[in-house]
Design a protein around this motif. Structure first.
Motif, PDB file in Angstrom:
ATOM      1  N   ALA A 200      43.117  39.743 -16.614  1.00  0.00           N
ATOM      2  CA  ALA A 200      44.135  40.687 -16.355  1.00  0.00           C
ATOM      3  C   ALA A 200      43.484  41.874 -15.542  1.00  0.00           C
ATOM      4  O   ALA A 200      44.222  42.471 -14.857  1.00  0.00           O
ATOM      5  CB  ALA A 200      44.490  41.151 -18.008  1.00  0.00           C
TER       6      ALA A 200
ATOM      7  N   ASN B 234      50.273  26.829 -28.310  1.00  0.00           N
ATOM      8  CA  ASN B 234      48.894  26.454 -28.631  1.00  0.00           C
ATOM      9  C   ASN B 234      48.714  24.932 -28.142  1.00  0.00           C
ATOM     10  O   ASN B 234      49.410  24.082 -28.501  1.00  0.00           O
ATOM     11  CB  ASN B 234      48.613  26.734 -29.869  1.00  0.00           C
ATOM     12  CG  ASN B 234      48.572  28.119 -30.548  1.00  0.00           C
ATOM     13  OD1 ASN B 234      48.223  28.912 -29.674  1.00  0.00           O
ATOM     14  ND2 ASN B 234      48.912  28.422 -31.509  1.00  0.00           N
TER      15      ASN B 234
ATOM     16  N   ASP C 182      54.051  36.779 -23.576  1.00  0.00           N
ATOM     17  CA  ASP C 182      53.099  37.130 -24.180  1.00  0.00           C
ATOM     18  C   ASP C 182      52.044  37.830 -23.429  1.00  0.00           C
ATOM     19  O   ASP C 182      51.145  38.094 -23.830  1.00  0.00           O
ATOM     20  CB  ASP C 182      52.722  36.335 -25.310  1.00  0.00           C
ATOM     21  CG  ASP C 182      51.996  34.973 -24.609  1.00  0.00           C
ATOM     22  OD1 ASP C 182      52.122  34.967 -23.475  1.00  0.00           O
ATOM     23  OD2 ASP C 182      51.238  34.259 -25.192  1.00  0.00           O
ATOM     24  N   GLU C 183      52.406  38.253 -22.264  1.00  0.00           N
ATOM     25  CA  GLU C 183      51.411  38.672 -21.335  1.00  0.00           C
ATOM     26  C   GLU C 183      51.664  39.986 -20.912  1.00  0.00           C
ATOM     27  O   GLU C 183      50.600  40.706 -20.316  1.00  0.00           O
ATOM     28  CB  GLU C 183      51.457  37.673 -20.016  1.00  0.00           C
ATOM     29  CG  GLU C 183      50.854  36.265 -20.187  1.00  0.00           C
ATOM     30  CD  GLU C 183      50.352  35.666 -18.728  1.00  0.00           C
ATOM     31  OE1 GLU C 183      49.292  35.109 -19.008  1.00  0.00           O
ATOM     32  OE2 GLU C 183      51.269  35.749 -17.941  1.00  0.00           O
TER      33      GLU C 183
ATOM     34  N   GLU D  85      51.663  43.012 -22.788  1.00  0.00           N
ATOM     35  CA  GLU D  85      50.773  44.201 -23.306  1.00  0.00           C
ATOM     36  C   GLU D  85      49.449  43.901 -22.655  1.00  0.00           C
ATOM     37  O   GLU D  85      48.796  45.087 -22.227  1.00  0.00           O
ATOM     38  CB  GLU D  85      50.802  43.787 -24.910  1.00  0.00           C
ATOM     39  CG  GLU D  85      52.046  44.091 -25.449  1.00  0.00           C
ATOM     40  CD  GLU D  85      52.619  45.190 -25.051  1.00  0.00           C
ATOM     41  OE1 GLU D  85      52.031  46.516 -24.945  1.00  0.00           O
ATOM     42  OE2 GLU D  85      53.913  45.282 -24.925  1.00  0.00           O
ATOM     43  N   ILE D  86      49.181  42.830 -22.408  1.00  0.00           N
ATOM     44  CA  ILE D  86      47.423  42.555 -21.957  1.00  0.00           C
ATOM     45  C   ILE D  86      47.793  43.061 -20.305  1.00  0.00           C
ATOM     46  O   ILE D  86      46.522  43.839 -19.923  1.00  0.00           O
ATOM     47  CB  ILE D  86      46.836  41.270 -22.004  1.00  0.00           C
ATOM     48  CG1 ILE D  86      45.335  41.194 -21.578  1.00  0.00           C
ATOM     49  CG2 ILE D  86      47.688  40.281 -21.283  1.00  0.00           C
ATOM     50  CD1 ILE D  86      44.832  40.026 -21.929  1.00  0.00           C
TER      51      ILE D  86
ATOM     52  N   ARG E  73      53.126  28.714 -22.925  1.00  0.00           N
ATOM     53  CA  ARG E  73      51.950  29.469 -23.659  1.00  0.00           C
ATOM     54  C   ARG E  73      51.802  29.005 -25.168  1.00  0.00           C
ATOM     55  O   ARG E  73      50.863  29.477 -25.857  1.00  0.00           O
ATOM     56  CB  ARG E  73      52.517  30.808 -23.608  1.00  0.00           C
ATOM     57  CG  ARG E  73      53.673  31.031 -24.911  1.00  0.00           C
ATOM     58  CD  ARG E  73      54.088  32.658 -24.846  1.00  0.00           C
ATOM     59  NE  ARG E  73      55.256  32.776 -25.520  1.00  0.00           N
ATOM     60  CZ  ARG E  73      55.339  33.161 -26.926  1.00  0.00           C
ATOM     61  NH1 ARG E  73      54.107  32.766 -27.523  1.00  0.00           N
ATOM     62  NH2 ARG E  73      56.370  33.294 -27.592  1.00  0.00           N
TER      63      ARG E  73
ATOM     64  N   LEU F 243      46.459  34.778 -18.735  1.00  0.00           N
ATOM     65  CA  LEU F 243      45.748  35.904 -18.664  1.00  0.00           C
ATOM     66  C   LEU F 243      44.852  35.898 -19.940  1.00  0.00           C
ATOM     67  O   LEU F 243      43.740  36.430 -19.915  1.00  0.00           O
ATOM     68  CB  LEU F 243      46.336  37.399 -18.761  1.00  0.00           C
ATOM     69  CG  LEU F 243      47.480  37.449 -17.428  1.00  0.00           C
ATOM     70  CD1 LEU F 243      48.060  38.871 -17.572  1.00  0.00           C
ATOM     71  CD2 LEU F 243      46.559  37.311 -16.079  1.00  0.00           C
ATOM     72  N   ARG F 244      45.316  35.335 -20.916  1.00  0.00           N
ATOM     73  CA  ARG F 244      44.576  35.382 -22.134  1.00  0.00           C
ATOM     74  C   ARG F 244      43.425  34.466 -22.260  1.00  0.00           C
ATOM     75  O   ARG F 244      42.533  34.306 -23.243  1.00  0.00           O
ATOM     76  CB  ARG F 244      45.312  35.217 -23.510  1.00  0.00           C
ATOM     77  CG  ARG F 244      46.357  36.385 -23.502  1.00  0.00           C
ATOM     78  CD  ARG F 244      47.314  35.923 -24.808  1.00  0.00           C
ATOM     79  NE  ARG F 244      48.429  37.022 -25.021  1.00  0.00           N
ATOM     80  CZ  ARG F 244      48.030  38.292 -25.547  1.00  0.00           C
ATOM     81  NH1 ARG F 244      46.979  38.714 -25.934  1.00  0.00           N
ATOM     82  NH2 ARG F 244      49.160  39.265 -25.605  1.00  0.00           N
ATOM     83  N   TYR F 245      43.205  33.547 -21.476  1.00  0.00           N
ATOM     84  CA  TYR F 245      42.418  32.481 -21.467  1.00  0.00           C
ATOM     85  C   TYR F 245      41.228  32.608 -20.829  1.00  0.00           C
ATOM     86  O   TYR F 245      40.180  31.869 -20.986  1.00  0.00           O
ATOM     87  CB  TYR F 245      42.933  31.402 -20.665  1.00  0.00           C
ATOM     88  CG  TYR F 245      44.061  30.506 -21.461  1.00  0.00           C
ATOM     89  CD1 TYR F 245      43.850  29.129 -22.074  1.00  0.00           C
ATOM     90  CD2 TYR F 245      45.583  31.029 -21.549  1.00  0.00           C
ATOM     91  CE1 TYR F 245      44.803  28.745 -22.700  1.00  0.00           C
ATOM     92  CE2 TYR F 245      46.503  30.636 -22.475  1.00  0.00           C
ATOM     93  CZ  TYR F 245      46.236  29.192 -22.822  1.00  0.00           C
ATOM     94  OH  TYR F 245      47.209  28.542 -23.762  1.00  0.00           O
TER      95      TYR F 245
END
Length: 277
Positions: A266, A204, A18-19, A21-22, A202, A259-261
């Motif tokens: 990113a 939750n 899930d990384e 796209e970012i 990844r 990367l979303r954390y």
């Protein structure tokens, strides 16, 4: 002029990565055109890319020799990140031996060797080539630990026997992320020593952003001094019973980067990639 870079993944029908796209959006912001490709796609012209970045090649464990052959071929026609020599060293956890007391105490049982290791309150036994918690057991039963290590060795694999550290129950593992040799962010992870499905990191509740302590940063930088030419690195640390941090794993092949954390994570990766290019 835009730079063309391959974002290397695997056949991923369940969307574990899930990384993508970012990361690709951040690359685009840095003037880099990213294209998602499978590492084992025979139709890809690797020479057409200015660089090839290994990201979620999470099926390499059962095909390590093939994966490393691919890496060397790619590196012969374009820039591979991380380099093939790094991938070869990092995909077998025997690299921990060369790091001495920077790494968690480990007893090794190679094929053909007798299983003989000291008494511990609780054992973690796993193969040196693996991902996640695959083929890993945690047990307080020495006989069970010996049997598992012996079976791994009988299968032609090197077994790793480590102490289970109670600190992971309270503090967890700390993962420090570095891009281009610079610290980006860190997370606290709650490791699972059973299961170990692809992409499990990844899920939750498995990690939270944290600020590393100075001793953790110092240790991470000592470890990374051994690998100066990497684009990305994840340094996974735990604490011993005396509180001292040690390396449990250095992820230089296909780590989940969280990367979303962290805001800007990113962009940090994209900036490091642009500098390399």
């Amino acid at each position: 002029m835009s730079t063309s870079v391959a974002y290397v993944t695997f056949v991923d029908p369940n969307g574990f990565d899930d990384e993508k796209e970012i990361a690709l959006a951040a690359w685009a912001g840095a003037g880099i055109t990213g294209r998602v490709v499978r590492w084992d796609d025979p139709e890809v012209d690797w020479a057409a890319f200015d660089s090839v970045v290994v990201r979620s090649a999470w099926d390499y464990v059962d095909r390590r020799a093939e994966f490393l052959d691919w890496a060397r071929r790619v590196e012969s026609v374009t820039r591979l990140l991380n380099p093939a020599a790094v991938l070869a060293r990092n995909t077998d956890k025997t690299y921990l031996r060369s790091l001495g007391d920077l790494a968690i105490p480990t007893h090794w049982v190679a094929p053909g060797e007798a299983v003989d290791f000291p008494d511990l309150d609780e054992y973690v036994v796993k193969p040196s080539v693996s991902s996640g918690a695959r083929d890993t057991i945690r047990t307080g039963d020495r006989k069970k630990a010996e049997t598992h290590a012996a079976q791994l060795a009988a299968d032609g694999r090197t077994a790793m026997i480590q102490p289970y550290l109670d600190m992971v129950e309270t503090e967890g593992e700390t993962s420090l992320l570095y891009f281009g040799g610079r610290f980006s962010h860190a997370v606290r992870r709650n490791p699972a020593l059973t299961g170990g499905a692809l992409g499990s990191e990844r899920q939750n509740g498995r990690a939270e952003l944290r600020s590393p302590e100075s001793d953790q940063l110092a240790l991470a930088e000592r470890v990374l001094a051994e690998f100066p030419e990497v684009l990305y690195a994840r340094v996974d640390l735990v604490r011993l019973s005396d509180g001292a941090p040690v390396l449990i794993e250095l992820e230089l092949t296909e780590p989940y980067l969280f990367l979303r954390y962290a805001p800007g994570a990113a962009a940090n990766l994209a900036r490091a990639l642009a500098e390399v290019l």
